[in-house]
Design an enzyme around this catalytic site. Structure first.
Site, PDB file in Angstrom:
ATOM      1  NE  ARG A 254      -4.242  -1.468   0.252  1.00  0.00           N
ATOM      2  CZ  ARG A 254      -4.422  -2.490  -0.585  1.00  0.00           C
ATOM      3  NH1 ARG A 254      -3.511  -2.766  -1.509  1.00  0.00           N
ATOM      4  NH2 ARG A 254      -5.507  -3.239  -0.512  1.00  0.00           N
ATOM      5  CD  GLU A 283      -3.001   2.950  -5.342  1.00  0.00           C
ATOM      6  OE1 GLU A 283      -4.066   2.337  -5.550  1.00  0.00           O
ATOM      7  OE2 GLU A 283      -1.986   2.426  -4.880  1.00  0.00           O
ATOM      8  CG  HIS A 301      -3.276  -0.987  -6.819  1.00  0.00           C
ATOM      9  ND1 HIS A 301      -3.610  -0.365  -5.652  1.00  0.00           N
ATOM     10  CD2 HIS A 301      -3.315  -2.319  -6.533  1.00  0.00           C
ATOM     11  CE1 HIS A 301      -3.854  -1.253  -4.706  1.00  0.00           C
ATOM     12  NE2 HIS A 301      -3.670  -2.467  -5.226  1.00  0.00           N
TER      13      HIS A 301
HETATM   14  C1  8YV Z   1      -6.732  -5.262  -6.013  1.00  0.00           C
HETATM   15  C2  8YV Z   1      -5.332  -5.284  -3.881  1.00  0.00           C
HETATM   16  O1  8YV Z   1      -6.273  -4.416  -7.007  1.00  0.00           O
HETATM   17  O2  8YV Z   1      -6.104  -7.329  -3.047  1.00  0.00           O
HETATM   18  C3  8YV Z   1      -5.737  -6.201  -2.793  1.00  0.00           C
HETATM   19  O3  8YV Z   1      -5.660  -5.772  -1.637  1.00  0.00           O
HETATM   20  O4  8YV Z   1      -4.840  -4.246  -3.638  1.00  0.00           O
HETATM   21  C4  8YV Z   1      -5.520  -5.713  -5.295  1.00  0.00           C
HETATM   22  O5  8YV Z   1      -5.439  -7.071  -5.427  1.00  0.00           O
HETATM   23  C5  8YV Z   1      -7.826  -4.609  -5.297  1.00  0.00           C
HETATM   24  O6  8YV Z   1      -8.303  -5.319  -4.217  1.00  0.00           O
HETATM   25  C6  8YV Z   1      -8.988  -4.365  -6.242  1.00  0.00           C
HETATM   26  O7  8YV Z   1      -9.789  -3.412  -5.741  1.00  0.00           O
END
Ligand code: 8YV
Length: 346
Positions: A254, A283, A301
């Site tokens: 993150r 983001e 991302h």
């Molecule tokens: C996805 C992510 O882009 O799983 C996560 O925590 O950051 C990524 O796999 C996200 O969840 C999609 O909204």
């Protein structure tokens, strides 16, 4: 609502109210989701999307009482205010492994279950981390830009890069994803150490008690820790300085875990060799300073973004939802549901 009141509403509000009031179900969508998941939720669960802005209060006044489950993602999450507005909410189901935008402490206090989609994305996120290590240290996309700009015949060979095989790698967060990264980089003969809140018993990798000591000791520092207040700016200015002018940073976790302003300062002043980033502080906004640097690899991302992995995440999200709606349990809980609205307590 009386016709005199309705006549003051905008046409958008009228259309929205008609939609909400016709066939809304007990499941609520919060924030954007994978389009096929959104379609399944609205077609098979009559799940509305929680509106933003002034429409939100109106929607909640009409429908809050019947909502028992929310489907969201780490991008949006559910805060304490929304939990308070949904008195019968029993489960918050995340598409994705991260849930740092949801107030998990408050959910626990209220007995609201929380689930995520662990494991199914380990491979793709770890692959992305390795890709960023290779690209950042070997400067592949920078070299690609050099070729495309027609500079090779004019300026000759690109400057030499840094060797990945055998490099010293530090991993912040040796969880499921961190371990998958370590496994891959072991095959590159990398020397792997890690920092976690606690040592992982039985791990073949060397544990280092602080992020600073780990950074001081490695060529590339890879961030794979969960986001949230507990890890905010864990990789701050001093840790980045410890990584040093020959050190590289890779972040697939993150944006909040790294002090992005300090990162930019140190890259600009040559106190850090380069960075490979899949995540950012705000983001989808990426600072222009990073966009203008050639020693930085920037991804939007996308770490889990393959057809296979996103399908598996979608299936697991729906499995959690179905299990909650059928028996009041979650298959991959972060917090077990305890509210009496869940079927098992009925
Ligand atoms: C996805 C992510 O882009 O799983 C996560 O925590 O950051 C990524 O796999 C996200 O969840 C999609 O909204």
């Amino acid at each position: 609502m009386s016709s005199s009141l309705a006549s003051t509403d905008t046409s958008e509000e009228v259309v929205a109210r008609q939609h909400f009031s016709s066939d809304s179900g007990t499941v609520l969508r919060v924030g954007p989701l994978k389009p096929s998941l959104e379609a399944t939720l609205s077609e098979h669960y009559d799940a509305d999307l929680l509106p933003d802005g002034p429409m939100r209060a109106q929607f909640l006044a009409a429908h809050a009482d019947k909502i028992t489950a929310v489907v969201t993602s780490g991008r949006t999450g559910v805060d304490a205010e929304l939990m308070a507005a949904l008195p019968n909410l029993g489960a918050i189901i995340h598409f994705g492994v991260g849930y740092d935008t949801t107030d998990v402490g408050r959910a626990t206090e209220l007995g609201i279950g929380v689930s995520n989609t662990p494991d199914v994305l380990n491979d793709c996120v770890a692959d992305t981390a390795v890709g960023l290590v290779l690209d950042t240290m070997r400067r592949f996309t920078a070299a690609d830009r050099y070729v495309r700009a027609g500079r090779w015949p004019v300026e000759g060979n690109v400057p030499l890069a840094r060797k990945v095989s055998g490099a010293r790698v530090g991993i912040i967060g040796l969880g499921r994803i961190g371990s998958a990264i370590a496994k891959r980089l072991s095959a590159f003969d990398c020397v792997i150490a890690y920092h976690n809140r606690r040592e992982v018993s039985g791990s073949p990798y060397r544990y280092v008690g602080s992020a600073m000591d780990l950074a001081r000791d490695v060529d590339v520092l890879i961030v794979a820790a969960a986001g949230g207040s507990g890890t905010r700016h864990l990789v701050g200015r001093e840790v980045l300085k410890a990584l040093g002018p020959n050190g590289f940073l890779v972040n697939v976790a993150r944006g909040s875990v790294v002090d992005e302003d300090a990162l930019i300062d140190l890259l600009q002043s040559g106190q850090l060799a380069g960075a490979g980033l899949d995540v950012f502080a705000r983001e989808p906004h990426v600072p222009a300073a990073l966009i203008n640097m050639d020693n930085v690899v920037l991804l939007p991302h996308l770490a889990s973004g393959t057809v296979e992995t996103r399908a598996a995440m979608e299936a697991l999200t729906l499995q959690n939802l179905d299990t909650y709606l059928e028996i009041g349990d979650l298959v991959t809980p972060v917090v077990e549901p305890r509210r009496p609205t869940a079927r098992k307590d009925a």
